[in-house]
Design a protein around this motif. Structure first.
Motif, PDB file in Angstrom:
ATOM      1  N   LEU A  95      26.241  21.651  20.245  1.00  0.00           N
ATOM      2  CA  LEU A  95      25.396  20.822  19.807  1.00  0.00           C
ATOM      3  C   LEU A  95      25.835  20.717  18.122  1.00  0.00           C
ATOM      4  O   LEU A  95      26.542  20.964  17.564  1.00  0.00           O
ATOM      5  N   LYS A  96      24.420  19.156  17.952  1.00  0.00           N
ATOM      6  CA  LYS A  96      24.753  19.234  16.161  1.00  0.00           C
ATOM      7  C   LYS A  96      23.618  18.795  16.163  1.00  0.00           C
ATOM      8  O   LYS A  96      22.101  17.963  17.427  1.00  0.00           O
ATOM      9  N   ILE A  97      22.967  18.898  14.496  1.00  0.00           N
ATOM     10  CA  ILE A  97      21.467  18.879  14.538  1.00  0.00           C
ATOM     11  C   ILE A  97      21.594  18.325  13.399  1.00  0.00           C
ATOM     12  O   ILE A  97      22.558  18.900  12.100  1.00  0.00           O
TER      13      ILE A  97
ATOM     14  N   GLY B 299      21.128  18.983   6.045  1.00  0.00           N
ATOM     15  CA  GLY B 299      22.768  18.840   6.027  1.00  0.00           C
ATOM     16  C   GLY B 299      22.438  18.705   8.116  1.00  0.00           C
ATOM     17  O   GLY B 299      22.223  19.464   8.212  1.00  0.00           O
ATOM     18  N   ASP B 300      23.819  18.319   8.181  1.00  0.00           N
ATOM     19  CA  ASP B 300      24.158  17.983   9.290  1.00  0.00           C
ATOM     20  C   ASP B 300      24.856  19.873   9.694  1.00  0.00           C
ATOM     21  O   ASP B 300      25.242  20.484   8.756  1.00  0.00           O
ATOM     22  N   MET B 301      24.968  20.323  10.587  1.00  0.00           N
ATOM     23  CA  MET B 301      25.339  22.004  11.578  1.00  0.00           C
ATOM     24  C   MET B 301      25.316  21.309  12.698  1.00  0.00           C
ATOM     25  O   MET B 301      25.509  20.530  13.300  1.00  0.00           O
ATOM     26  N   TRP B 302      27.082  21.815  12.656  1.00  0.00           N
ATOM     27  CA  TRP B 302      27.733  21.982  14.011  1.00  0.00           C
ATOM     28  C   TRP B 302      28.135  23.171  14.793  1.00  0.00           C
ATOM     29  O   TRP B 302      28.428  23.826  14.396  1.00  0.00           O
ATOM     30  N   PHE B 303      27.723  23.042  16.285  1.00  0.00           N
ATOM     31  CA  PHE B 303      27.484  24.965  16.957  1.00  0.00           C
ATOM     32  C   PHE B 303      28.034  24.487  18.247  1.00  0.00           C
ATOM     33  O   PHE B 303      28.370  23.531  19.397  1.00  0.00           O
ATOM     34  N   ILE B 304      29.521  25.186  18.591  1.00  0.00           N
ATOM     35  CA  ILE B 304      30.330  25.379  19.925  1.00  0.00           C
ATOM     36  C   ILE B 304      30.492  26.265  20.110  1.00  0.00           C
ATOM     37  O   ILE B 304      29.820  27.228  19.624  1.00  0.00           O
ATOM     38  N   CYS B 305      31.022  26.463  21.512  1.00  0.00           N
ATOM     39  CA  CYS B 305      31.301  27.782  22.564  1.00  0.00           C
ATOM     40  C   CYS B 305      32.525  27.611  23.167  1.00  0.00           C
ATOM     41  O   CYS B 305      32.867  26.535  23.133  1.00  0.00           O
ATOM     42  N   GLY B 306      32.752  28.544  21.850  1.00  0.00           N
ATOM     43  CA  GLY B 306      34.548  28.337  21.488  1.00  0.00           C
ATOM     44  C   GLY B 306      35.413  28.941  22.845  1.00  0.00           C
ATOM     45  O   GLY B 306      36.415  28.828  22.933  1.00  0.00           O
ATOM     46  N   THR B 307      34.215  29.274  24.234  1.00  0.00           N
ATOM     47  CA  THR B 307      35.383  30.148  25.048  1.00  0.00           C
ATOM     48  C   THR B 307      35.931  28.646  25.346  1.00  0.00           C
ATOM     49  O   THR B 307      35.733  27.530  26.294  1.00  0.00           O
ATOM     50  N   PRO B 308      37.580  28.376  25.934  1.00  0.00           N
ATOM     51  CA  PRO B 308      38.053  27.387  26.046  1.00  0.00           C
ATOM     52  C   PRO B 308      37.834  26.415  27.431  1.00  0.00           C
ATOM     53  O   PRO B 308      37.017  27.426  28.506  1.00  0.00           O
ATOM     54  N   GLY B 309      37.749  25.418  27.244  1.00  0.00           N
ATOM     55  CA  GLY B 309      37.561  24.680  27.946  1.00  0.00           C
ATOM     56  C   GLY B 309      35.352  23.887  27.989  1.00  0.00           C
ATOM     57  O   GLY B 309      34.811  23.169  28.652  1.00  0.00           O
ATOM     58  N   HIS B 310      34.700  25.281  28.291  1.00  0.00           N
ATOM     59  CA  HIS B 310      33.203  25.029  27.387  1.00  0.00           C
ATOM     60  C   HIS B 310      32.544  24.261  26.635  1.00  0.00           C
ATOM     61  O   HIS B 310      31.738  23.008  27.027  1.00  0.00           O
TER      62      HIS B 310
ATOM     63  N   TRP C 252      18.321  17.270  24.634  1.00  0.00           N
ATOM     64  CA  TRP C 252      17.860  18.165  23.857  1.00  0.00           C
ATOM     65  C   TRP C 252      17.358  18.295  22.712  1.00  0.00           C
ATOM     66  O   TRP C 252      15.889  18.972  21.815  1.00  0.00           O
ATOM     67  N   ALA C 253      17.936  18.187  21.024  1.00  0.00           N
ATOM     68  CA  ALA C 253      17.479  18.079  20.646  1.00  0.00           C
ATOM     69  C   ALA C 253      16.955  17.510  19.823  1.00  0.00           C
ATOM     70  O   ALA C 253      16.360  16.979  17.723  1.00  0.00           O
ATOM     71  N   SER C 254      17.657  15.405  20.605  1.00  0.00           N
ATOM     72  CA  SER C 254      17.072  14.533  19.323  1.00  0.00           C
ATOM     73  C   SER C 254      15.631  14.514  19.521  1.00  0.00           C
ATOM     74  O   SER C 254      15.126  13.730  18.769  1.00  0.00           O
ATOM     75  N   GLY C 255      14.428  14.771  20.191  1.00  0.00           N
ATOM     76  CA  GLY C 255      13.711  14.911  20.086  1.00  0.00           C
ATOM     77  C   GLY C 255      12.331  15.529  19.229  1.00  0.00           C
ATOM     78  O   GLY C 255      11.619  15.641  19.123  1.00  0.00           O
ATOM     79  N   LYS C 256      13.461  16.014  18.870  1.00  0.00           N
ATOM     80  CA  LYS C 256      13.009  17.576  17.678  1.00  0.00           C
ATOM     81  C   LYS C 256      13.319  17.193  16.055  1.00  0.00           C
ATOM     82  O   LYS C 256      14.447  16.351  15.712  1.00  0.00           O
ATOM     83  N   THR C 257      12.924  17.785  14.874  1.00  0.00           N
ATOM     84  CA  THR C 257      12.920  17.556  13.512  1.00  0.00           C
ATOM     85  C   THR C 257      12.750  18.732  13.163  1.00  0.00           C
ATOM     86  O   THR C 257      12.680  19.847  13.369  1.00  0.00           O
ATOM     87  N   PHE C 258      14.357  18.864  12.947  1.00  0.00           N
ATOM     88  CA  PHE C 258      14.593  21.307  12.253  1.00  0.00           C
ATOM     89  C   PHE C 258      14.169  20.187  10.456  1.00  0.00           C
ATOM     90  O   PHE C 258      15.440  19.911   9.923  1.00  0.00           O
ATOM     91  N   TYR C 259      13.956  21.353   9.896  1.00  0.00           N
ATOM     92  CA  TYR C 259      13.884  21.995   8.661  1.00  0.00           C
ATOM     93  C   TYR C 259      14.313  23.100   8.093  1.00  0.00           C
ATOM     94  O   TYR C 259      14.269  23.781   9.419  1.00  0.00           O
ATOM     95  N   VAL C 260      14.342  23.180   7.123  1.00  0.00           N
ATOM     96  CA  VAL C 260      15.505  24.604   6.277  1.00  0.00           C
ATOM     97  C   VAL C 260      14.666  25.338   6.757  1.00  0.00           C
ATOM     98  O   VAL C 260      12.534  25.314   6.547  1.00  0.00           O
ATOM     99  N   GLY C 261      14.849  27.098   7.059  1.00  0.00           N
ATOM    100  CA  GLY C 261      13.363  27.344   7.564  1.00  0.00           C
ATOM    101  C   GLY C 261      13.378  28.305   9.051  1.00  0.00           C
ATOM    102  O   GLY C 261      12.671  28.950   9.267  1.00  0.00           O
ATOM    103  N   ASP C 262      13.417  26.776   9.706  1.00  0.00           N
ATOM    104  CA  ASP C 262      13.813  26.961  11.147  1.00  0.00           C
ATOM    105  C   ASP C 262      14.779  27.671  11.412  1.00  0.00           C
ATOM    106  O   ASP C 262      15.570  28.340  11.295  1.00  0.00           O
ATOM    107  N   THR C 263      14.053  28.918  12.378  1.00  0.00           N
ATOM    108  CA  THR C 263      15.289  29.452  13.571  1.00  0.00           C
ATOM    109  C   THR C 263      15.367  28.711  14.642  1.00  0.00           C
ATOM    110  O   THR C 263      15.642  28.674  15.437  1.00  0.00           O
ATOM    111  N   LEU C 264      17.254  29.292  14.807  1.00  0.00           N
ATOM    112  CA  LEU C 264      17.779  28.765  16.178  1.00  0.00           C
ATOM    113  C   LEU C 264      17.881  29.910  17.112  1.00  0.00           C
ATOM    114  O   LEU C 264      18.439  30.979  16.923  1.00  0.00           O
TER     115      LEU C 264
END
Length: 184
Positions: free
Chosen positions: A122-124, A104-115, A45-57
């Protein structure tokens, strides 16, 4: 004092340039219609996108009283190893909006065990926005309405701008003259 046509055009152009830059920020719903869920390839999903400062996820997900999903901002190690501690924020609203505030790089995960282990992560990379060019000085306007370029100030041998031939300290208003000058 009325602003000449050139000054008005310069001001309008500068404002439009600033507005276009401000409108360049985007809002991305992570996972598009699928949202933040299991069985989705977030790197694709993220591979075709360019994220800039000021954008919102925006992370949209189902969140019951049992806490089915959440979003945890983690370090590279937390992302790689699916570890939520230490973290830089835990989000649990089901519609979390995260403004990308630094490059810079940002990393997000679901904290529910096993997810996270099942791929719910997601890494962007966030880039700096293109710089806003400095506005150029407005051209000078003569009394007959014809715009002429402003000449660069003449330089003396010591690098200090020389006074223009039509100006003198005596013709300057008292409010801008230093009080230590002998003619003040």
């Amino acid at each position: 004092m009325a602003m000449g046509t050139a000054g008005v055009l310069f001001a309008v152009g500068s404002l439009l340039s600033l507005l276009m830059t401000c409108q360049a920020t985007k809002v991305y719903t992570v996972g598009d219609e699928a949202g933040w869920t299991l069985d989705y390839d977030y790197q694709k999903w993220a591979s075709g996108k360019t994220f800039y400062v000021g954008d919102t996820l925006v992370f949209k997900y189902f969140n019951s009283e049992m806490g089915n999903h959440n979003v945890v901002r983690v370090s590279r190690t937390g992302y790689t190893n699916c570890v939520i501690d230490p973290n830089m924020g835990v989000y649990e609203s089901g519609s979390d909006k995260i403004v990308l505030s630094a490059p810079g790089d940002m990393w997000f995960i679901c904290g529910t065990p096993g997810h996270c282990e099942s791929g719910m992560k997601l890494k962007i990379t966030v880039k700096k926005p293109a710089g806003i060019p400095a506005p150029s000085p407005a051209p000078a306007q003569t009394t007959d309405g014809i715009t002429t370029p402003s000449p660069a100030p003449a330089q003396t041998t010591d690098g200090i701008p020389a006074a223009s031939p039509d100006s003198s300290p005596a013709s300057a208003p008292d409010s801008i003259l230093p009080t230590w000058l002998p003619w003040h």
